[in-house]
Motif scaffolding. Sequence first.
Motif, short mmCIF file in Angstrom:
data_model
loop_
_atom_site.label_atom_id
_atom_site.label_comp_id
_atom_site.label_asym_id
_atom_site.label_seq_id
_atom_site.Cartn_x
_atom_site.Cartn_y
_atom_site.Cartn_z
N ALA A 290 0.83 -1.21 0.00
CA ALA A 290 0.00 0.00 0.00
C ALA A 290 0.86 1.26 0.00
CB ALA A 290 -0.93 -0.01 1.21
N ALA A 291 1.99 1.21 0.71
CA ALA A 291 2.89 2.36 0.73
C ALA A 291 3.50 2.60 -0.64
CB ALA A 291 3.98 2.16 1.77
N HIS A 292 3.91 1.53 -1.33
CA HIS A 292 4.43 1.68 -2.69
C HIS A 292 3.39 2.35 -3.60
CE1 HIS A 292 8.34 -0.18 -2.72
NE2 HIS A 292 7.90 -1.30 -2.17
N ALA A 293 2.14 2.05 -3.39
CA ALA A 293 1.07 2.59 -4.22
C ALA A 293 0.56 3.93 -3.72
CB ALA A 293 -0.10 1.59 -4.29
N ASN A 294 1.13 4.44 -2.62
CA ASN A 294 0.64 5.68 -2.01
C ASN A 294 -0.87 5.62 -1.77
OD1 ASN A 294 2.85 8.27 -3.46
ND2 ASN A 294 3.28 6.49 -2.19
N ASP A 295 -1.32 4.45 -1.36
CA ASP A 295 -2.76 4.17 -1.20
C ASP A 295 -3.13 4.36 0.27
OD1 ASP A 295 -5.32 3.02 -1.08
OD2 ASP A 295 -4.83 1.54 -2.63
N ALA A 296 -3.56 5.57 0.61
CA ALA A 296 -3.81 5.91 2.01
C ALA A 296 -4.88 5.03 2.67
CB ALA A 296 -4.18 7.38 2.14
N PRO A 297 -6.03 4.78 2.04
CA PRO A 297 -7.02 3.91 2.69
C PRO A 297 -6.48 2.51 2.94
CG PRO A 297 -8.04 5.12 0.88
CD PRO A 297 -6.56 5.34 0.77
N ASP A 330 11.11 -3.68 8.47
CA ASP A 330 12.38 -3.88 7.78
C ASP A 330 12.95 -2.61 7.17
OD1 ASP A 330 10.25 -3.85 6.05
OD2 ASP A 330 10.89 -5.55 4.85
N HIS A 331 12.06 -1.63 6.88
CA HIS A 331 12.47 -0.36 6.27
C HIS A 331 11.26 0.54 6.22
CE1 HIS A 331 10.31 -1.88 2.79
NE2 HIS A 331 11.07 -2.97 2.82
N GLY A 332 11.49 1.82 6.03
CA GLY A 332 10.38 2.72 5.76
C GLY A 332 9.96 2.62 4.31
N ASN A 333 8.81 3.22 3.99
CA ASN A 333 8.32 3.23 2.61
C ASN A 333 7.32 4.37 2.45
OD1 ASN A 333 7.38 2.75 0.03
ND2 ASN A 333 7.04 0.57 0.34
N GLY A 334 7.62 5.26 1.52
CA GLY A 334 6.65 6.30 1.17
C GLY A 334 6.66 7.52 2.06
N ASN A 335 7.06 7.35 3.32
CA ASN A 335 7.06 8.44 4.30
C ASN A 335 5.78 9.28 4.26
OD1 ASN A 335 9.52 7.62 5.19
ND2 ASN A 335 10.68 9.37 4.44
N PRO A 336 4.63 8.65 4.54
CA PRO A 336 3.36 9.37 4.50
C PRO A 336 3.16 10.24 5.74
CG PRO A 336 2.97 7.16 5.28
CD PRO A 336 4.45 7.24 4.93
N ILE A 411 -4.04 13.43 -6.32
CA ILE A 411 -5.38 14.04 -6.39
C ILE A 411 -6.16 13.72 -5.12
CG2 ILE A 411 -7.59 13.94 -7.61
CD1 ILE A 411 -5.94 13.50 -10.20
N ALA A 412 -6.11 12.47 -4.69
CA ALA A 412 -6.86 12.07 -3.49
C ALA A 412 -6.38 12.80 -2.24
CB ALA A 412 -6.75 10.57 -3.29
N SER A 413 -5.09 13.10 -2.19
CA SER A 413 -4.53 13.73 -0.99
C SER A 413 -5.14 15.10 -0.73
CB SER A 413 -3.01 13.84 -1.10
OG SER A 413 -2.64 14.82 -2.06
N LYS A 414 -5.62 15.77 -1.78
CA LYS A 414 -6.27 17.07 -1.60
C LYS A 414 -7.54 16.94 -0.77
CE LYS A 414 -6.83 19.60 -5.20
NZ LYS A 414 -7.17 20.01 -6.60
N TYR A 415 -8.12 15.74 -0.77
CA TYR A 415 -9.40 15.55 -0.08
C TYR A 415 -9.25 14.79 1.23
CZ TYR A 415 -10.98 17.03 -4.65
OH TYR A 415 -11.17 17.77 -5.80
N THR A 416 -8.18 14.03 1.39
CA THR A 416 -7.97 13.28 2.64
C THR A 416 -6.91 13.90 3.54
OG1 THR A 416 -6.22 11.87 1.70
CG2 THR A 416 -8.51 11.13 1.42
N GLY A 417 -6.06 14.75 2.96
CA GLY A 417 -5.00 15.37 3.75
C GLY A 417 -3.77 14.52 3.92
N VAL A 418 -3.79 13.27 3.42
CA VAL A 418 -2.65 12.36 3.56
C VAL A 418 -1.82 12.41 2.28
CG1 VAL A 418 -1.92 9.98 3.85
CG2 VAL A 418 -3.90 10.84 5.13
N ALA A 419 -0.54 12.76 2.44
CA ALA A 419 0.37 12.84 1.30
C ALA A 419 1.59 11.97 1.56
CB ALA A 419 0.77 14.28 1.04
N PHE A 420 2.33 11.66 0.48
CA PHE A 420 3.48 10.77 0.54
C PHE A 420 4.71 11.46 0.00
CE2 PHE A 420 -0.17 8.08 0.68
CZ PHE A 420 0.19 6.93 1.39
#
Length: 466
Positions: A290-297, A330-336, A411-420
């Motif tokens: 999910a982090a690779h995909a920047n998929d917040a939900p 094991d590592h971070g990913n995406g740093n959301p 685009i979704a981050s504008k509405y959820t506030g979660v960015a990567f």
Amino acid sequence: MKRRTFFKKGSLIAAGAGLLSPFDLLAGDNSRHSNLPKQGKRAKNIIFMVSDGMSMGTLTLADLMLRRKEGRSSNWMSLYNKGTVNRALMDTASANALVTDSAAGSSSWGGGVRVNNGALNVNPDGSFNKPILQKFKEAGKSVGCVTSVPITHATPAGFCVNVASRNDQPIIAEEYLKLEFDVMMGAGTEFFSKEDRKDAVDLFQKFAQKGYTIVKSRRELQGLSSTSGSPLLGVFHKGGLPYVVDVQSSKDLTNRIPSLAEMTRAAIRRLSQNKDGFVMQIEGGAVDWAAHANDAPALIYEQIAFDEAIADVIDFAEKDGETLVIITTDHGNGNPGLFSSDKKFDLLQTVKQSNNWVINRIKPDYTPSKLIDHIHAAQGFAINQEEAQEILRYYQGANAKSVPVDVFARIASKYTGVAFGSTGHSSDFVELMMYGPGADQLPQFVKNIDLHNFMLDATAVNAPRA
């Protein structure tokens, strides 16, 4: 942990920091702490939990969601708040890079030596580092792995096998058959089924011939006898398990797909029957996907699913009194992170589907209005016409394909506030905590390779140290 104790320990670490060469932190350095304390009380069991690809922002977002939605902290953060665990930071480099991948990351724990990215306990010169579950199995303990991605994937495999490339998952499945571990559960039916394997070998049948109980659905898992001592292979889906947020919105998936916590409980019941103890790895592997995909939900609810498994593990360990629990990544990913209003973030409390689900169901003949309705029904917010047209451009024309995940996420981050910050792994130091016998011996900063010998020392298993 008491405030005074915390600062006392912090001062000691700060004082000792000047004694460490900065080169000790470079990728490829397999030296380890020579002053790791000797263990006191020994652990009979070890449960090693990995939220794969968990940046600190992921842990934060899951905790914030539970606070907003359910009025409670996450189990992970509750353990910190109660001061019942020992906490450290961990360096995650591989042999050839500051930014590790999951194969090298898990191999650092599994084999105790840093290997190149992509390798599973195989050194650059072709030599092997014996994986830790093989050592524990030879010592008489039951061993196993549970994951939300293919059981042949890099993180479980790093505890189990010596394979030059993490991509050789059909070979990894064959290695599992040879090793005869006690419990292996996750996804990846294509690596066991004769219909999907290129060699048409029916590994399910071969495991059954060796005495394994085979389960392929949640219902079959729930129907297992609690007293059966036969080895267990559970493979529940092709590829990885569907994202939790999508499972929760589908009656069919809910009936077929077990949760990570359900698999964890079943594994503990089976493994704990061994009077000599057990060692298991539990992985929330889809956190990384999910982090690779920047998929917040998907990301938030995968982390929450991992957190639910933590509750079961700690409950067992508290009652058992002989189990060392290790929880890390094991590592971070995406740093959301959350970079906007509470109101926007609260939309994710009622989200029904992942970004992945939304993207894969957009059709080329969608109008902007149809796409707006599609996203609103699935995720609770309405994009504008311009954004809809930007997305639909990827589905139309001679070279049509689905919208890139980072474009949809932006685009979704504008509405959820979660960015990567990216769609890739990071070199961040990561969270590490321990509970149970031996946990008090955890230094406040370790290299990933330190955990191999730590586990052997914690259990006093007589096996070669890395």
